[in-house]
Enzyme design. Sequence first.
Site, PDB file in Angstrom:
ATOM      1  N   GLY A 113       2.041   2.546  10.648  1.00 45.90           N
ATOM      2  CA  GLY A 113       2.960   3.655  10.477  1.00 45.90           C
ATOM      3  C   GLY A 113       3.626   4.110  11.768  1.00 45.90           C
ATOM      4  O   GLY A 113       4.244   5.167  11.817  1.00 45.90           O
ATOM      5  N   HIS A 169      -9.606   1.057   4.663  1.00 46.82           N
ATOM      6  CA  HIS A 169      -8.351   1.350   5.372  1.00 46.82           C
ATOM      7  C   HIS A 169      -8.648   2.367   6.476  1.00 46.82           C
ATOM      8  O   HIS A 169      -9.454   3.279   6.293  1.00 46.82           O
ATOM      9  CB  HIS A 169      -7.319   1.908   4.388  1.00 46.82           C
ATOM     10  CG  HIS A 169      -5.948   1.960   4.971  1.00 46.82           C
ATOM     11  ND1 HIS A 169      -5.559   2.946   5.845  1.00 46.82           N
ATOM     12  CD2 HIS A 169      -4.892   1.127   4.843  1.00 46.82           C
ATOM     13  CE1 HIS A 169      -4.303   2.719   6.215  1.00 46.82           C
ATOM     14  NE2 HIS A 169      -3.878   1.620   5.625  1.00 46.82           N
ATOM     15  N   LYS A 198       0.100   4.255  -0.393  1.00 46.76           N
ATOM     16  CA  LYS A 198      -0.553   5.470   0.130  1.00 46.76           C
ATOM     17  C   LYS A 198      -0.293   6.647  -0.833  1.00 46.76           C
ATOM     18  O   LYS A 198      -0.145   6.416  -2.025  1.00 46.76           O
ATOM     19  CB  LYS A 198      -0.087   5.777   1.554  1.00 46.76           C
ATOM     20  CG  LYS A 198      -0.116   4.543   2.450  1.00 46.76           C
ATOM     21  CD  LYS A 198      -0.004   4.880   3.892  1.00 46.76           C
ATOM     22  CE  LYS A 198       0.168   3.599   4.700  1.00 46.76           C
ATOM     23  NZ  LYS A 198      -0.074   3.797   6.116  1.00 46.76           N
ATOM     24  N   GLU A 237      -7.084   4.833   7.518  1.00 47.92           N
ATOM     25  CA  GLU A 237      -6.864   6.247   7.169  1.00 47.92           C
ATOM     26  C   GLU A 237      -8.098   6.810   6.467  1.00 47.92           C
ATOM     27  O   GLU A 237      -8.451   7.974   6.644  1.00 47.92           O
ATOM     28  CB  GLU A 237      -5.602   6.376   6.296  1.00 47.92           C
ATOM     29  CG  GLU A 237      -4.343   6.207   7.154  1.00 47.92           C
ATOM     30  CD  GLU A 237      -3.123   5.721   6.411  1.00 47.92           C
ATOM     31  OE1 GLU A 237      -3.096   5.756   5.171  1.00 47.92           O
ATOM     32  OE2 GLU A 237      -2.174   5.279   7.099  1.00 47.92           O
ATOM     33  N   GLU A 292      -5.689  -4.737  10.529  1.00 50.56           N
ATOM     34  CA  GLU A 292      -4.723  -3.657  10.674  1.00 50.56           C
ATOM     35  C   GLU A 292      -5.031  -2.847  11.925  1.00 50.56           C
ATOM     36  O   GLU A 292      -5.847  -1.908  11.876  1.00 50.56           O
ATOM     37  CB  GLU A 292      -4.782  -2.741   9.453  1.00 50.56           C
ATOM     38  CG  GLU A 292      -4.386  -3.401   8.159  1.00 50.56           C
ATOM     39  CD  GLU A 292      -3.739  -2.400   7.223  1.00 50.56           C
ATOM     40  OE1 GLU A 292      -2.634  -2.693   6.745  1.00 50.56           O
ATOM     41  OE2 GLU A 292      -4.302  -1.324   6.992  1.00 50.56           O
ATOM     42  N   SER A 346       3.112  -1.856  10.496  1.00 50.57           N
ATOM     43  CA  SER A 346       4.555  -1.846  10.774  1.00 50.57           C
ATOM     44  C   SER A 346       5.237  -3.181  10.510  1.00 50.57           C
ATOM     45  O   SER A 346       6.146  -3.575  11.246  1.00 50.57           O
ATOM     46  CB  SER A 346       4.826  -1.360  12.205  1.00 50.57           C
ATOM     47  OG  SER A 346       4.376  -0.020  12.359  1.00 50.57           O
ATOM     48  N   ASN A 399       0.879  -1.175   0.000  1.00 54.49           N
ATOM     49  CA  ASN A 399       0.000   0.000   0.000  1.00 54.49           C
ATOM     50  C   ASN A 399       0.912   1.220   0.000  1.00 54.49           C
ATOM     51  O   ASN A 399       1.465   1.577   1.034  1.00 54.49           O
ATOM     52  CB  ASN A 399      -0.895  -0.017   1.253  1.00 54.49           C
ATOM     53  CG  ASN A 399      -1.702   1.259   1.392  1.00 54.49           C
ATOM     54  OD1 ASN A 399      -1.823   2.033   0.436  1.00 54.49           O
ATOM     55  ND2 ASN A 399      -2.259   1.480   2.572  1.00 54.49           N
TER      56      ASN A 399
END
Length: 247
Positions: free
Chosen positions: A172, A94, A12, A96, A166, A211, A10
């Site tokens: 991150g 996701h 991003k 985010e 996730e 991560s 991904n």
Amino acid sequence: MTRRRLVAANWKMNGSLAANAAWVARWRSLALPACEVALCAPFVYLENLGKALEGCGISLGAENVSEYEAGAYTGEVSAAMLSDIGCRWVIVGHSERRILFGETDAVVAAKTRAALAAGLSPIICVGETLEQRESSQTLRVVETQLAAVISVIGAAALARCALAYEPVWAIGTGRSATPEIAQHVHSALREAVARFDPAVARELRILYGGSVKPGNAAALFAQPDIDGGLIGGAALQAEDFHAVCAA
Ligand code: PEP
């Protein structure tokens, strides 16, 4: 059990024409990994990447998709358009997008349905925040997120999807879930699917994301219900992503 390992990148909102070409060139210099590999990238680069990645053993994916089919939805990109330019995968839900762009469970379910209708394979992301984990709500949160999708697409359609666990606190942050924590949630998710459809649950690939790096991937992927990974930061360097795939 015949679940083939899947590792998906991904990217991003990262990349440029020059950086992407350099990534592909480095990837080409490395041996093809044994697992299935997907690369999810920003819309604008997908068509170009699709051509550049020919013969690389990587299938193409988007990071988002419209819940709508076509028409007056300025700025949206439909699932049919993604399919048209050669995408196989699309990430939906996701964290985010849930947190920064207000995507609700209902929107994630609608996007999943739209993706499936166009022949794409959604990678459905679920995960809890740190606050939810610390108040022992992890399984309730991820199972609710999953149930919202199943209520719209039906459990049988999960056979054409991958699921990604996730944890928000691991994305991150450099702080991955331990293999044991991840396995606990993966096995609960598989059991939750099995309550709807045991055969689909056995075949469903459940990826871990948060991560993952070359140094921790093997221990995570050794868990019985972890079938691969969704990789953010470590996917920006072809060598690191390749090392995760090799793990
Ligand atoms: C992600 O954003 O899907 C992700 C897993 O990111 P990272 O690997 O950087 O934690």
